[in-house]
Design a protein around this motif. Structure first.
Motif, short mmCIF file in Angstrom:
data_model
loop_
_atom_site.label_atom_id
_atom_site.label_comp_id
_atom_site.label_asym_id
_atom_site.label_seq_id
_atom_site.Cartn_x
_atom_site.Cartn_y
_atom_site.Cartn_z
N MET A 1 54.79 -1.69 35.53
CA MET A 1 54.71 -2.32 36.85
C MET A 1 56.02 -2.16 37.60
N GLY A 2 57.14 -2.18 36.88
CA GLY A 2 58.43 -1.95 37.51
C GLY A 2 58.52 -0.56 38.09
N ARG A 3 58.03 0.44 37.35
CA ARG A 3 58.02 1.81 37.87
C ARG A 3 57.15 1.92 39.12
N ARG A 4 56.00 1.27 39.10
CA ARG A 4 55.12 1.30 40.27
C ARG A 4 55.80 0.63 41.47
N ALA A 5 56.49 -0.48 41.21
CA ALA A 5 57.18 -1.19 42.30
C ALA A 5 58.29 -0.32 42.88
N ILE A 6 59.04 0.35 42.00
CA ILE A 6 60.10 1.24 42.48
C ILE A 6 59.51 2.38 43.29
N ASP A 7 58.40 2.95 42.83
CA ASP A 7 57.74 4.02 43.60
C ASP A 7 57.39 3.53 45.01
N SER A 8 56.86 2.33 45.08
CA SER A 8 56.48 1.75 46.38
C SER A 8 57.71 1.50 47.24
N LEU A 9 58.76 0.97 46.64
CA LEU A 9 60.02 0.72 47.34
C LEU A 9 60.62 2.01 47.87
N LEU A 10 60.64 3.04 47.04
CA LEU A 10 61.17 4.34 47.46
C LEU A 10 60.38 4.90 48.65
N ALA A 11 59.06 4.83 48.55
CA ALA A 11 58.22 5.37 49.62
C ALA A 11 58.36 4.57 50.90
N THR A 12 58.42 3.26 50.79
CA THR A 12 58.43 2.40 51.97
C THR A 12 59.76 2.38 52.70
N PHE A 13 60.86 2.32 51.95
CA PHE A 13 62.16 2.10 52.58
C PHE A 13 63.14 3.26 52.49
N PHE A 14 62.91 4.21 51.57
CA PHE A 14 63.91 5.25 51.34
C PHE A 14 63.37 6.66 51.45
N ASP A 15 62.21 6.83 52.08
CA ASP A 15 61.62 8.15 52.28
C ASP A 15 61.56 8.93 50.96
N ASN A 16 61.22 8.23 49.90
CA ASN A 16 61.12 8.79 48.54
C ASN A 16 62.42 9.40 48.03
N SER A 17 63.54 8.93 48.53
CA SER A 17 64.84 9.45 48.12
C SER A 17 65.51 8.51 47.12
N VAL A 18 65.62 8.97 45.88
CA VAL A 18 66.32 8.19 44.86
C VAL A 18 67.79 8.05 45.26
N GLU A 19 68.36 9.12 45.81
CA GLU A 19 69.76 9.08 46.22
C GLU A 19 70.01 7.95 47.23
N ARG A 20 69.15 7.84 48.24
CA ARG A 20 69.32 6.78 49.24
C ARG A 20 69.19 5.39 48.61
N ALA A 21 68.25 5.24 47.69
CA ALA A 21 68.06 3.94 47.05
C ALA A 21 69.28 3.57 46.21
N VAL A 22 69.76 4.50 45.42
CA VAL A 22 70.93 4.23 44.58
C VAL A 22 72.15 3.94 45.46
N ALA A 23 72.31 4.74 46.53
CA ALA A 23 73.44 4.51 47.45
C ALA A 23 73.35 3.11 48.06
N ALA A 24 72.15 2.69 48.43
CA ALA A 24 71.98 1.35 49.01
C ALA A 24 72.37 0.28 48.01
N LEU A 25 72.02 0.48 46.75
CA LEU A 25 72.37 -0.50 45.72
C LEU A 25 73.87 -0.52 45.46
N LEU A 26 74.48 0.65 45.41
CA LEU A 26 75.90 0.73 45.06
C LEU A 26 76.83 0.32 46.20
N THR A 27 76.35 0.38 47.44
CA THR A 27 77.21 0.03 48.57
C THR A 27 77.05 -1.41 49.02
N ARG A 28 76.25 -2.18 48.31
CA ARG A 28 76.11 -3.61 48.63
C ARG A 28 77.43 -4.31 48.38
N ASP A 29 77.76 -5.25 49.23
CA ASP A 29 78.99 -6.02 49.04
C ASP A 29 78.97 -6.81 47.74
N ASP A 30 77.78 -7.19 47.30
CA ASP A 30 77.69 -8.00 46.08
C ASP A 30 77.30 -7.16 44.85
#
Length: 129
Positions: free
Chosen positions: A77-106
């Motif tokens: 279910m986690g993999r499915r959620a990540i797939d949905s998150l990637l498609a919805t917010f990051f244009d299926n880009s793992v790089e963009r998703a990881v960058a968003a996570l790593l550049t968070r202030d927290d």
């Protein structure tokens, strides 16, 4: 790629699934106890019926009660959620998703965590991914 409706969850369905993953198996009453600002018992039962029809939970009878459990492993279910998150917010880009996570202030990444991520990236590079 659009996800089938059966893989999409409402807020309440997510809360119910979180409770079931935490508990392993539970009655509707027990699930109700786990949800902050819960709806009615009847609403929980209705959501469980919907989740069962979608193929995410199953039940067994225990006397007059139904005991529910997840049908899909939490990791899947986690993999499915990540797939949905990637498609919805990051244009299926793992790089963009990881960058968003790593550049968070927290993000507060510890050196050993960064090393593990670097090792995963090196492994993916070696495997041609």
């Amino acid at each position: 790629m659009k996800k089938p409706a059966k893989d999409k969850f409402s807020r309440r369905e997510r809360e119910i699934m979180e409770a079931l993953y935490k508990l392993g198996q539970a009655t509707a009453a027990r699930i109700l106890e786990q949800i902050p600002d819960p709806p009615s018992y009847t609403a929980i039962r209705s959501h469980l019926t919907i989740l069962e029809k979608k193929g995410h939970v199953r039940h067994r009878s225990d006397g007059p009660r139904y005991v529910y459990e997840p049908l899909v492993a939490r990791g899947e279910m986690g993999r499915r959620a990540i797939d949905s998150l990637l498609a919805t917010f990051f244009d299926n880009s793992v790089e963009r998703a990881v960058a968003a996570l790593l550049t968070r202030d927290d993000a507060d990444m510890k050196p050993d965590q960064l090393e593990r991520l670097a090792a995963l990236i090196a492994k993916a590079r070696k495997e041609g991914r």
